[in-house]
Design a protein around this motif. Sequence first.
Motif, short mmCIF file in Angstrom:
data_model
loop_
_atom_site.label_atom_id
_atom_site.label_comp_id
_atom_site.label_asym_id
_atom_site.label_seq_id
_atom_site.Cartn_x
_atom_site.Cartn_y
_atom_site.Cartn_z
N PRO A 22 0.81 -1.23 0.00
CA PRO A 22 0.00 0.00 0.00
C PRO A 22 0.84 1.28 0.00
CG PRO A 22 -0.85 -1.56 1.61
CD PRO A 22 0.46 -2.11 1.10
N THR A 23 1.97 1.25 0.68
CA THR A 23 2.86 2.42 0.69
C THR A 23 3.46 2.65 -0.69
OG1 THR A 23 3.39 1.87 2.97
CG2 THR A 23 4.80 3.47 1.89
N ILE A 24 3.88 1.59 -1.34
CA ILE A 24 4.43 1.71 -2.70
C ILE A 24 3.37 2.27 -3.63
CG2 ILE A 24 5.27 0.41 -4.69
CD1 ILE A 24 6.70 -1.44 -2.72
N ARG A 25 2.12 1.76 -3.53
CA ARG A 25 1.04 2.25 -4.40
C ARG A 25 0.81 3.74 -4.17
NH1 ARG A 25 -3.61 -0.09 -2.56
NH2 ARG A 25 -4.38 1.87 -1.80
N SER A 26 0.85 4.18 -2.91
CA SER A 26 0.65 5.60 -2.61
C SER A 26 1.71 6.47 -3.28
CB SER A 26 0.70 5.83 -1.10
OG SER A 26 -0.35 5.15 -0.47
N TYR A 27 2.97 6.05 -3.22
CA TYR A 27 4.03 6.81 -3.88
C TYR A 27 3.87 6.78 -5.39
CZ TYR A 27 6.87 7.81 0.24
OH TYR A 27 7.32 8.31 1.42
N LEU A 28 3.50 5.64 -5.95
CA LEU A 28 3.34 5.55 -7.39
C LEU A 28 2.22 6.45 -7.90
CD1 LEU A 28 3.80 1.71 -8.02
CD2 LEU A 28 5.44 3.54 -8.50
N LYS A 29 1.19 6.65 -7.10
CA LYS A 29 0.08 7.50 -7.52
C LYS A 29 0.48 8.97 -7.58
CE LYS A 29 -4.10 6.49 -5.98
NZ LYS A 29 -5.18 6.13 -5.06
N LEU A 30 1.56 9.34 -6.91
CA LEU A 30 1.99 10.74 -6.87
C LEU A 30 2.82 11.17 -8.07
CD1 LEU A 30 3.01 11.04 -3.11
CD2 LEU A 30 0.94 11.92 -4.19
#
Length: 126
Positions: A22-30
Amino acid sequence: MDPLTLQLQVFMDEVRQQIILPTIRSYLKLYTTMPITKLAAFLDMKEDAFRTCLLCFKHKMKNIVWTKGTSGLEGEFQSGSEVDFYINKDMIHIADTKVARRYGDYFIRQIHKFEELNASLKALPV
């Protein structure tokens, strides 16, 4: 080793593997493009370990989706995440797939409105 302990060990390995996703997905969305080293530094990880996590993210987000046929297993792999990416050399290129779905939904709604309007105009006496 008894079955309960073995099953618990497999489950805990899976949890440890997915806890960072989930943390990786959050960064990728930015971002849309970013060096792997920079994103690995954000997560306080070594570059090799981060590449492994990215591959894990990609693998865990793929699902088989039924398209046609009698079996529920007949289908094609599709991404279950709204974020998709690919790695070219040391750069991560990120695409937000949710945006494309929103445009598609908008056009489908407009087509339905047009068809309703067209049907009601045809029903009017001339």
